[in-house]
Design an enzyme around this catalytic site. Sequence first.
Site, PDB file in Angstrom:
ATOM      1  N   ASP A 122     -69.333 -62.245  29.269  1.00 29.63           N
ATOM      2  CA  ASP A 122     -68.412 -61.107  29.213  1.00 29.63           C
ATOM      3  C   ASP A 122     -66.963 -61.571  29.317  1.00 29.63           C
ATOM      4  OD1 ASP A 122     -67.439 -58.587  29.063  1.00 29.63           O
ATOM      5  OD2 ASP A 122     -68.092 -57.968  31.059  1.00 29.63           O
ATOM      6  N   SER A 154     -61.180 -53.546  34.191  1.00 33.52           N
ATOM      7  CA  SER A 154     -61.932 -54.513  33.391  1.00 33.52           C
ATOM      8  C   SER A 154     -61.009 -55.429  32.606  1.00 33.52           C
ATOM      9  CB  SER A 154     -62.849 -53.792  32.396  1.00 33.52           C
ATOM     10  OG  SER A 154     -64.028 -53.344  33.003  1.00 33.52           O
ATOM     11  N   HIS A 196     -66.672 -56.857  27.099  1.00 31.92           N
ATOM     12  CA  HIS A 196     -67.091 -55.456  27.033  1.00 31.92           C
ATOM     13  C   HIS A 196     -65.904 -54.515  26.828  1.00 31.92           C
ATOM     14  CE1 HIS A 196     -66.226 -55.218  31.493  1.00 31.92           C
ATOM     15  NE2 HIS A 196     -65.900 -53.974  31.164  1.00 31.92           N
TER      16      HIS A 196
END
Length: 258
Positions: free
Chosen positions: A115, A208, A77
């Site tokens: 992901d 992230s 992502h």
Amino acid sequence: MKVFLAILALAVASAAAFEEKVFVKDLPKATKMEGRITNGYAAPEGKAPYTVGLGFSGGWWCGGSIIGNTWVLTAEHCIGDAASVIVYFGATWRTNAQYTHTVGNGDFIKHSNADIALIRIPHVDFWHMVNKVELPSYNDRYNDYNEWWAVACGWGGTYDGSPFPDWLQCVDIQIVHNEECNWAYGSVGDNVICTRTVDGKSICGGDSGGPLVTHDGNKLVGVSNFVSTNGCQSGAPAGFQRVTYHLDWIRDHTGISY
């Protein structure tokens, strides 16, 4: 019914019983600095030489891990629809790197169902400020690392809603059995590994794609993915992609295995 902002749809009887998940990249940010990191710490130089900063052309920031001379592992992502990324190597101060490389999206490899993603980078030599982190071996592919201690590092928010810090931050957190994560979110899937959030210790916005590395053996076991929409410090577990689940995929694309 709640909408879950996550890599997997949750098959649960009542969505209202569970926390909502959000990519840590997408958490809201404050407009001014208002506090300090909660129970994390500023990393000394060379603490996590495998950690890279990723400044994507779309204007967002993520982390990643060097796993070989020509490879960085991050979250899918993070890559999104970016045309390119600036990779910051050996940076303790966020954008004051030992050096940088700009990589186009032709060198992005996204996983089709999870992901996690790879970035092919120009060859980098290793030294104490820029180095790789080892993946778990195939002998450990079924190790769930339940109750192991690990460290997560990145330049993400130091509290809910904070702007990004300039100095690399790390936090020591404990891996939990997926059943504990399921209590919060519903079924997270075998490809996810979770950490317990105690006293607000967690990953946060901007982290992230960053690493989760075991204290024992210094193995990369997780790639930062999500936290609760109630906040990084809400007490809900943080979620990472489980690296052992993806060893075949990583090997097939990079040739790296142990």
